[in-house]
Design an enzyme around this catalytic site. Structure first.
Site, PDB file in Angstrom:
ATOM      1  CE  LYS A  84      -3.855  -2.335   2.306  1.00 17.68           C
ATOM      2  NZ  LYS A  84      -4.526  -2.649   3.580  1.00 17.68           N
ATOM      3  CD  GLN A 110      -3.248  -4.091   6.924  1.00 18.48           C
ATOM      4  OE1 GLN A 110      -3.183  -3.175   6.112  1.00 18.48           O
ATOM      5  NE2 GLN A 110      -3.986  -5.176   6.722  1.00 18.48           N
ATOM      6  CG  ASP A 127      -9.248   0.394   5.325  1.00 20.86           C
ATOM      7  OD1 ASP A 127      -9.255   0.102   4.115  1.00 20.86           O
ATOM      8  OD2 ASP A 127      -8.360   0.042   6.111  1.00 20.86           O
TER       9      ASP A 127
END
Ligand code: NAD
Length: 288
Positions: free
Chosen positions: A54, A98, A121
């Protein structure tokens, strides 16, 4: 005739190139560069690979990236304080935590601590609510990628029967919402669904998000269906496979996405898209 390939890798590459152009344009017009803060807690090797990929994609696209690689022993208050700092930092437009987090940290609390306006997200309850309303601000990256992949086939979603296997907050439920808002008739299946193969065989669009290697076999797929495989599973021999038995299903489906090279690269591209969109909103609202 074997199914046509939904080439997530190629689609993601094209998306990332378009994003890089938009980044240059945004910067020249407003002086704003999209900024992503990435929080990785502990040393889970799979998470480390995801985060590395990412960050690399962000660098290539010209983003500002702030990297928080934190020890597994970090306390919850210390992590929350760092997220609060990123919430207040005008250089940051997207925040990524994460998952999974270590067991002593309440993941729900941490995800709710991320500002809904920087929730790259799309996991904050505010953004889930906006998604359910059909007026999303941040759409979760993997589901957004799945829908872009289906749309890339050119087959209209409206009026189709769609079956989503898996009901997680991260994949199954948001995919179902996005398909409902595109006027598909959607069934969500899970581990307690009765006669799953029969339900799957009704699907014009079949999305598998289960986490079981090669679970979906050809006899579960309608002839000509569009099949998107979200699963990532490591076999004993080290091979990476999806939730769909690719070789048998490709003989029956009309379109199919591979693993690797399918949803994975699109998830990364959609993280960039979400962060860019947040930076564009900041520019429009005059926030620098
Ligand atoms: P999860 O474990 O949270 O959810 C799995 C879902 O599958 C559950 O709702 C469960 O009810 C259902 N399920 C399990 N066994 C089943 C069975 N036998 N029959 C029917 N349903 C069954 O997983 P998740 O986070 O949604 O992820 C699913 C898969 O997608 C995993 O392999 C994960 O690694 C992968 N994933 C990939 C990406 C990507 O970027 N490509 C992103 C997120 C998740």
């Amino acid at each position: 005739m074997p199914a046509q390939l939904i080439d997530g890798k190629r689609l993601a590459q094209a998306t990332r190139e378009a994003i890089a152009k938009d980044v240059t344009e945004l910067y020249s017009q407003s002086g704003i560069r999209p900024g992503l803060a990435v929080f990785l807690v502990g040393d889970n090797p799979a998470s480390a690979v995801y985060v590395r990929n990412k960050k690399k994609a962000c660098d290539i696209a010209g983003f500002y990236v702030e990297d928080h690689a934190l020890p597994a022993t970090i306390s919850q208050p210390d992590l929350l304080a760092l997220i609060e700092k990123a919430n207040a930092d005008p250089r940051i437009h997207g925040i990524l935590v994460q998952l999974p987090l270590p067991p002593h940290i309440d993941s729900g609390l941490v995800l709710r601590a991320v500002s809904p306006m920087k929730d790259a997200d799309g996991f904050h309850p505010y953004n889930i609510g906006r998604l359910v309303e059909g007026d999303p601000v941040f759409t979760p990256c993997t589901p957004k990628g799945v829908v872009r992949m289906i749309e890339s086939t050119g087959i209209p979603i409206e009026g189709k029967r769609a079956v989503v296997i898996g009901r997680s907050h991260i994949v199954g439920k948001p995919v179902a919402m996005l398909l409902i808002h595109r006027h598909a008739t959607v069934t969500v299946c899970h581990s307690r669904t009765k006669d799953l193969p029969a339900v799957c065989r009704e699907a014009d669009i079949l999305v598998a998000a289960i986490g079981r290697a090669q679970f979906v076999k050809a006899d579960m797929v309608k002839e000509g269906a569009t099949v998107v495989d979200v699963g990532i599973n490591r076999l004993d021999d080290g091979r990476l496979v999806g939730d769909v038995d690719f070789e048998s299903v490709r003989e029956r489906a009309g379109w199919i996405s591979p693993v690797p090279g399918g949803v994975g690269p699109m998830t990364i591209a959609m993280l960039l898209a979400n962060t860019l969109e947040a930076a564009q909103r900041a520019a429009t609202e005059g926030r620098v």
